[in-house]
Write an enzyme that holds these catalytic residues in place. Structure first.
Site, PDB file in Angstrom:
ATOM      1  N   ASN A  75       0.877  -1.117   0.299  1.00 16.63           N
ATOM      2  CA  ASN A  75      -0.029   0.159  -0.042  1.00 16.63           C
ATOM      3  C   ASN A  75       0.855   0.890   0.197  1.00 16.63           C
ATOM      4  OD1 ASN A  75      -1.957   2.019   0.473  1.00 16.63           O
ATOM      5  ND2 ASN A  75      -3.583  -0.126   1.081  1.00 16.63           N
ATOM      6  N   HIS A 110      22.694   0.299  12.597  1.00 16.08           N
ATOM      7  CA  HIS A 110      23.821   0.499  12.918  1.00 16.08           C
ATOM      8  C   HIS A 110      24.224  -0.367  14.969  1.00 16.08           C
ATOM      9  CE1 HIS A 110      24.994   2.859   9.998  1.00 16.08           C
ATOM     10  NE2 HIS A 110      22.812   3.691  10.451  1.00 16.08           N
ATOM     11  N   THR A 157      10.226  -7.004  17.720  1.00 14.37           N
ATOM     12  CA  THR A 157      11.256  -7.165  17.148  1.00 14.37           C
ATOM     13  C   THR A 157      11.956  -7.953  16.962  1.00 14.37           C
ATOM     14  OG1 THR A 157      11.064  -7.395  19.592  1.00 14.37           O
ATOM     15  CG2 THR A 157      11.861  -4.792  18.591  1.00 14.37           C
ATOM     16  N   ARG A 172       4.025  -8.671  20.620  1.00 12.30           N
ATOM     17  CA  ARG A 172       3.706  -9.640  21.696  1.00 12.30           C
ATOM     18  C   ARG A 172       2.087 -10.326  20.855  1.00 12.30           C
ATOM     19  NH1 ARG A 172       8.210  -8.962  24.403  1.00 12.30           N
ATOM     20  NH2 ARG A 172       8.120  -7.755  25.605  1.00 12.30           N
ATOM     21  N   LYS A 175      -2.714 -13.802  20.229  1.00 11.24           N
ATOM     22  CA  LYS A 175      -3.540 -14.983  19.153  1.00 11.24           C
ATOM     23  C   LYS A 175      -3.685 -15.768  18.479  1.00 11.24           C
ATOM     24  CE  LYS A 175      -8.046 -12.625  17.270  1.00 11.24           C
ATOM     25  NZ  LYS A 175      -9.912 -13.211  18.958  1.00 11.24           N
TER      26      LYS A 175
END
Length: 185
Positions: A75, A110, A157, A172, A175
């Site tokens: 998009n 970096h 992450t 996190r 479900k």
């Protein structure tokens, strides 16, 4: 001028020239209709599968390090930051993925542990049928499994399991994604 300083100066000049040429190409792409944009992206990217759409205002640094599967929708305003100086890291987007507006995928960063901030890179992979919500950011080294959903505004992450829904900063597990039987892959 020492050899090290000269080498650094030449790299900066080369990067500046690349950035200038890249911006000219971006301006041209903004003026072209989708079929011509597709043809140009097909030449520039490592892979661009049939039926994929890359919307306007999309930014791709080092396009030859980006592979896009079949039937992918990227998009408006998405950004892809590959790495030129830090190894062979690539960005791979699997078939039938949907990226909402302003998604960022980075395979380069970096090393903050050194004052010179040397480049570091790690590949990013999105499996098939992944949906990434608006404004989400996916960081270097992350693999997202098939059918996963990344909520809008999330910062991913670490790896995401297949058919998982993740949200937040850092993202996190929320479900498992449940698919209707008639639409199962």
């Amino acid at each position: 001028m020492s050899g090290r300083t000269l080498g650094s100066s030449l790299k900066r000049i080369a990067f500046g020239l690349y950035s200038y040429a890249e911006n000219l190409l971006r301006l041209l792409l903004e003026l072209l209709p989708q079929p011509l944009r597709y043809a140009i992206f097909k030449l520039l990217l490592a892979r661009l599968g049939p039926g994929s759409v890359i919307d306007y205002q999309t930014y791709i640094r080092y396009p030859w390090k980006v592979s896009v599967g079949t039937g992918v929708w990227i998009n408006r305003g998405c950004e892809f930051y590959g790495s030129m100086l830090a190894g062979n890291a690539v960005i791979t987007i699997g078939d039938h993925c949907a990226l909402a507006p302003r998604v960022r995928i980075l395979s380069a960063t970096h090393d903050y542990r050194e004052l010179s901030l040397p480049d570091r890179a790690a590949s990013v992979t999105l499996g098939r049928h992944v949906w990434v919500g608006a404004g989400a950011t996916i960081l270097p080294g992350v693999s997202i499994g098939d059918g996963a959903v990344i909520a809008a505004g999330s910062v991913v992450t670490r790896d995401v399991e297949p058919y998982s829904i993740v949200a937040g900063s850092p993202a996190r597990f929320v479900k498992k994604r449940e698919l209707s039987h008639e639409h199962s892959v």
